[in-house]
Every structure is written in structure tokens, then in C-alpha cells.
Design a protein around this motif. Structure first.
Motif, PDB file in Angstrom:
ATOM      1  N   MET A  52       0.838  -1.185   0.000  1.00 32.20           N
ATOM      2  CA  MET A  52       0.000   0.000   0.000  1.00 32.20           C
ATOM      3  C   MET A  52       0.881   1.246   0.000  1.00 32.20           C
ATOM      4  O   MET A  52       1.820   1.346   0.778  1.00 32.20           O
ATOM      5  CB  MET A  52      -0.868   0.013   1.258  1.00 32.20           C
ATOM      6  CG  MET A  52      -1.804   1.199   1.347  1.00 32.20           C
ATOM      7  SD  MET A  52      -2.365   1.489   3.040  1.00 32.20           S
ATOM      8  CE  MET A  52      -1.036   2.504   3.643  1.00 32.20           C
ATOM      9  N   SER A  75      -9.300  -0.790   5.649  1.00 30.88           N
ATOM     10  CA  SER A  75      -8.601  -1.119   4.409  1.00 30.88           C
ATOM     11  C   SER A  75      -7.956  -2.497   4.547  1.00 30.88           C
ATOM     12  O   SER A  75      -7.811  -3.025   5.654  1.00 30.88           O
ATOM     13  CB  SER A  75      -7.534  -0.070   4.092  1.00 30.88           C
ATOM     14  OG  SER A  75      -6.484  -0.136   5.057  1.00 30.88           O
ATOM     15  N   MET A  77      -4.865  -3.272   4.240  1.00 30.89           N
ATOM     16  CA  MET A  77      -3.641  -3.197   5.037  1.00 30.89           C
ATOM     17  C   MET A  77      -3.972  -3.019   6.517  1.00 30.89           C
ATOM     18  O   MET A  77      -3.312  -3.615   7.374  1.00 30.89           O
ATOM     19  CB  MET A  77      -2.742  -2.064   4.543  1.00 30.89           C
ATOM     20  CG  MET A  77      -1.367  -2.052   5.190  1.00 30.89           C
ATOM     21  SD  MET A  77      -0.357  -3.545   4.919  1.00 30.89           S
ATOM     22  CE  MET A  77       0.129  -3.327   3.215  1.00 30.89           C
ATOM     23  N   ASP A 111      -2.630  -8.098  -5.475  1.00 35.31           N
ATOM     24  CA  ASP A 111      -1.305  -7.558  -5.172  1.00 35.31           C
ATOM     25  C   ASP A 111      -0.208  -8.424  -5.785  1.00 35.31           C
ATOM     26  O   ASP A 111       0.851  -7.929  -6.120  1.00 35.31           O
ATOM     27  CB  ASP A 111      -1.100  -7.462  -3.662  1.00 35.31           C
ATOM     28  CG  ASP A 111      -1.826  -6.274  -3.060  1.00 35.31           C
ATOM     29  OD1 ASP A 111      -1.242  -5.597  -2.208  1.00 35.31           O
ATOM     30  OD2 ASP A 111      -2.975  -6.010  -3.450  1.00 35.31           O
TER      31      ASP A 111
END
Length: 182
Positions: A52, A75, A77, A111
Motif C-alpha cells: 500500500m 482497508s 492493510m 497484489d
């Protein structure tokens, strides 16, 4: 009458738009916060690297060495760091604007694909990816989580710190855009 959330005034009288405009005048360094999400078990997708882009990152203390990062509440993260206490930070250089933009995208699919062509090493203490060519890298361990409005502030002890690259200047964020100093 419908009121835009950008124009919404808070009890103190500052609208979201006014606050955002004022804070955009504060230049900030750009970092990539990374962590290794553990394997979800049998039948799960396996361990995955998560990253992130952050501009709300700062040094807090020299003794002990502490840093702070601000994450949007809820979020990916934020959720991951609630479970995974060790994580990494790569201080991005001016030539790594593409990395910052890639990990700042909303609604991205995976990711795993974002890390595919980025050189990195795995931090020995956190297992998190640390970006090659970064101006500095840190490995951190969360010590405190503080709820603050729509964000979570993570205060962490620095476990490792290195300066792998002395080339180039820092990537900065100012007035809503990535910038170079000078």
C-alpha cells in the motif's frame, strides 16, 4: 437537498473540501508499506504479499526507534496489520513513481500481479517485500494501534533499518500529485 460529502461541514466548521485543500499544501514523502499475508490453510490461496502506498508516515522516536503510519480504517492493510504484527516500509525514490501509483490504485484485483515485475528482497525479520532501489527500508513491529477518525494510526518499533540506495532524491507528494524535489 443533497449535500456532497466533500462540502460537508463538521462541528468545528471546516468542510472536507477545505481541509483536503489545506493539507494538500503539506509536502510528504512517499513510502510503500508491505506485509506478508499468511497462508489461509488447506484449500486457501497461499501466502500473499500485500502493499500500500502511504504519505502519512513519520518518525516518532529515536530511543526506542519508533515510526507511525496512518491507514484508512477497514482497508486491506489495516485489517492485515491487525493480525500480522511485522511489516516493512520502503522509502521510494523519485524514479519509483510508477510503484507508488500502482499500489495506490483503488479496486485493484491482486497484489500478486502488482509485485510481479518489481525487484525486492524479503526482510529477514518480517518476511515483507522490501523494494529494490528504495532510498531506505525498514522492518517494523506494531506496538500500538490508535483509532483516529476514519483512520488507524499504527505506532511500530523499527526492527531493522538500511539505506540500500544513495542514488536519486525522494519521491514527494504535493497538491495531489507525485513530485520530485529540486
Amino acid at each position: 437537498m443533497v449535500v456532497s460529502t466533500d462540502l460537508k461541514s463538521h462541528p468545528v466548521g471546516v468542510s472536507n473540501e477545505e481541509f483536503r485543500a489545506a493539507m494538500s499544501r503539506l509536502a510528504a514523502g512517499v513510502v510503500l508499506v508491505t506485509a506478508r499475508e499468511d497462508d489461509l490453510g488447506e484449500g486457501g490461496p497461499g501466502a500473499e504479499d500485500v502493499g500500500m502506498t502511504a504519505t502519512a508516515f513519520m518518525s516518532v522516536s529515536l530511543d526506542p526507534p519508533l515510526v507511525l503510519v496512518s491507514l484508512r480504517e477497514g482497508s486491506r492493510m489495516d485489517d492485515l496489520l491487525a493480525e500480522q504484527p511485522r511489516w516493512g516500509v520502503s522509502v521510494l525514490s523519485e524514479s519509483q513513481r510508477h510503484i507508488a501509483g500502482r499500489f495506490a490504485m483503488k479496486g485493484r484485483i491482486s497484489d500478486r500481479l502488482l509485485f510481479a515485475d518489481i525487484p525486492y528482497v524479503r526482510g529477514p525479520k518480517s518476511g515483507a517485500p522490501l523494494v529494490g532501489g528504495a532510498l531506505a527500508t525498514l522492518e517494523c513491529e506494531t506496538e500500538q494501534r490508535v483509532e483516529a477518525g476514519d483512520h488507524t494510526l499504527i505506532v511500530a518499533r523499527v526492527l531493522t533499518a538500511s539505506v540500500p540506495s544513495a542514488e536519486g532524491g525522494p519521491l514527494a507528494y504535493f497538491r495531489g500529485r507525485y513530485r520530485q524535489l529540486g
